[in-house]
Design an enzyme around this catalytic site. Structure first.
Site, mmCIF file in Angstrom:
data_model
loop_
_atom_site.group_PDB
_atom_site.id
_atom_site.type_symbol
_atom_site.label_atom_id
_atom_site.label_comp_id
_atom_site.label_asym_id
_atom_site.label_seq_id
_atom_site.Cartn_x
_atom_site.Cartn_y
_atom_site.Cartn_z
ATOM 1 N N GLU A 170 0.807 -1.217 0.000
ATOM 2 C CA GLU A 170 0.000 0.000 0.000
ATOM 3 C C GLU A 170 0.841 1.269 0.000
ATOM 4 O O GLU A 170 0.581 2.201 -0.743
ATOM 5 C CB GLU A 170 -0.917 -0.005 1.221
ATOM 6 C CG GLU A 170 -2.362 0.201 0.852
ATOM 7 C CD GLU A 170 -3.158 0.750 2.015
ATOM 8 O OE1 GLU A 170 -2.743 0.543 3.170
ATOM 9 O OE2 GLU A 170 -4.182 1.392 1.755
ATOM 10 N N ASP A 171 1.830 1.307 0.868
ATOM 11 C CA ASP A 171 2.621 2.540 0.996
ATOM 12 C C ASP A 171 4.018 2.424 0.417
ATOM 13 O O ASP A 171 4.692 3.418 0.184
ATOM 14 C CB ASP A 171 2.750 2.932 2.484
ATOM 15 C CG ASP A 171 1.390 3.166 3.114
ATOM 16 O OD1 ASP A 171 0.558 3.793 2.445
ATOM 17 O OD2 ASP A 171 1.179 2.713 4.244
#
Ligand code: MN
Length: 516
Positions: free
Chosen positions: A81-82
């Site tokens: 996600e990041d």
């Protein structure tokens, strides 16, 4: 190389080794290297390297005694996600099991339960758990993630602080309670309290200060007396005073029958006596009552002989301490203590003989075999946690999805609909409202466009795209599976050829009871 971070990582390895001799240290080290690469040059708002966040998350899980797979998943939980990683890499390097945990954590993050009406909220929370309970470790990784985020909340802008704190109180603290990590619940609430309700927090701190001081001094006195007497009986005990968590103190002070009167709360500081074996609990109780007179009527509760529904075990008693003050004393074994603090996770550490088949216990407890299909959530999770003791069996159990035949579909607002197998976006739209059904133009599942005959999967967040005018198509009968959708589609098509009039009564009836 960042010295401080590497030292923190060595600490993590130390904690893991302490609790788990068979831990896969090599894989954990590899996950650490992987995370550092995936988060290269990324920083948290606090200015520290981003990768410290997954590291601290892993450390919290190690303290909760989770297994290597969970620790690895924690180190990797934000890499997709990041960070710069893709799912395929995680599958290739760490296997599907780790990838599924990482997916699960991401999914939980995406679900928002805010905005749900009060009465549907609890039910939604339960269903959210259902979806995640495909592997309970997902919940624990998510809780650890939130735990670290709450500890570093002051780095966020003020409005975000408040938002996250409220969300923690509304979602994550109850979740912690539901999976049986009661201590985590209290700590999460206390981290959130000052950011969620700053004024009330200050008031509680200030009014309780003198009271705490006083209580601590007489608890200290009692501790010395009891330790001496227990040693005489040949019992090695640990005794500590335990302050009530501030947030739960605040909630209690607000109760009308208490109305901020500290003298009416007897567990502001509770005393805990921790011994090795169950018979020693009763001996200790004898020592306590021989020293301090038990309070009549509200005296002893034996949750060892009769555990609470949550599985909690301890003996509680209230006695008149120094100055005739009422003091609550809790007596338990080391093992009960660990289970009360770490809940489900404690089962990784302890093995006991089992008496019944795991699947039977789960199915029965989850109400799958009852007629009404009642979802008695909290109890089930805890029940199987009580019954499942062998850690290998426990692992099998948390991975066993008792609800594989149910489909829980979420609206973007967090409402949950229970749909049969093979349901499509059209079925979902009609389940929400018959009007929405007839205006369905398209749908997004988990953010991606899907065709109207797409088979929805449990746990997906589905958004219905509306057309400006009714859009019902006879082809929909080729794939819609729910009775409601089929009836409404037929009605619409017939209505078009016969009378376009809408029967208000009928509509009212057909909508009734659809929303769950
Ligand atoms: Mn995270």
């Amino acid at each position: 190389m960042n010295r401080k971070l590497e030292k923190e990582f060595q600490d993590l390895i130390k904690v893991v080794k302490e609790h788990d001799e068979k831990a896969n240290i090599e894989k954990i080290k590899f996950a650490w290297e992987f995370a550092k690469i995936a988060h290269t040059d990324q920083k948290r708002l606090s200015g520290e390297p981003f990768v410290n966040h997954p590291l601290q998350t892993a450390k919290i899980l190690a303290e909760w005694r989770l297994d290597s797979t969970s620790i690895i998943a924690a180190l990797l939980h934000d890499t997709i996600e990041d960070g710069g990683a893709v799912r395929a890499d995680i599958v290739k390097e760490f296997g599907e099991e780790v990838a599924l945990l990482v997916d699960g954590v991401t999914k939980v993050t995406a679900l928002r339960l805010k905005g749900s009406k009060e009465e549907v909220y609890t039910e939604n929370l339960r269903k959210l758990l259902l979806v995640m309970a495909k592997d309970l470790r997902v919940v624990l990784v998510k809780l650890a993630d939130r735990f670290h985020n709450m500890r570093t909340l002051s780095a966020l802008p003020a409005n975000k602080q408040n938002e996250n704190a409220i969300e923690t109180l509304e979602i994550y603290a109850p979740l912690a309670e539901r999976v049986g990590v009661g201590e985590v619940k209290g700590q999460l609430e206390d981290l959130a309290f000052p950011f969620a309700y700053p004024k009330e927090f200050k008031k509680t701190i200030e009014t309780s200060k003198t009271h705490y001081k006083e209580v601590e001094s007489y608890i200290g006195k009692m501790r010395r007396v009891l330790l001496r007497k227990l040693t005489k009986e040949g019992i090695k005990a640990k005794i500590h005073g335990r302050k009530k968590h501030l947030y739960s103190l605040w909630k209690k002070l607000n109760r009308p029958e208490i109305n901020w009167d500290f003298d009416k709360i007897h567990d502001v500081v509770a005393m805990r006596i921790i011994v090795n074996r169950i018979p020693q609990c009763y001996t200790a109780l004898g020592v306590v009552h021989g020293t301090y007179r038990p309070v009549p009527n509200i005296g002893v509760s034996d949750f060892i002989a009769q555990p609470k529904p949550s599985g909690y075990r301890s003996i509680h008693t209230k006695v008149f301490g120094p100055g005739r003050r009422i003091v609550e004393i809790q007596i338990r074994t080391n093992k009960m203590h660990e289970q009360a603090e770490f809940g489900i996770a404690a089962h990784w550490a302890y093995g006991e003989a089992k008496s019944r088949g795991v699947k039977d216990v789960i199915l029965e407890a989850m109400g799958v075999r009852t007629d009404e299909n009642k979802l008695l959530w909290v109890k089930q999770l805890i029940n199987w946690q009580k019954e499942i003791t062998d850690s290998k069996e426990f692992l099998e159990a948390v991975k066993f999805d008792a609800f594989h035949h149910r489909n829980f579909i979420f609206s973007p607002m967090g409402d949950v609909y229970d749909l049969p197998d093979g349901s499509t976006p059209v079925d979902f739209a009609y389940a929400i409202h018959s009007d929405l059904g007839s205006y369905t133009k398209g749908a997004r599942a988990d953010g991606k466009m899907v065709p109207l005959d797409y088979k929805l999967k449990s746990g997906q967040v589905v958004e219905i795209l509306k057309s400006k005018t009714p859009n019902v198509n006879a082809d929909w009968l080729g794939f819609a599976v729910t009775t409601v959708a089929r009836r409404e589609i037929k009605k619409f098509i017939q209505g078009k050829t016969e009378a376009p009039k809408v029967d208000d009564n009928n509509r009212h009836l057909s909508n009734k009871g659809k929303k769950r």
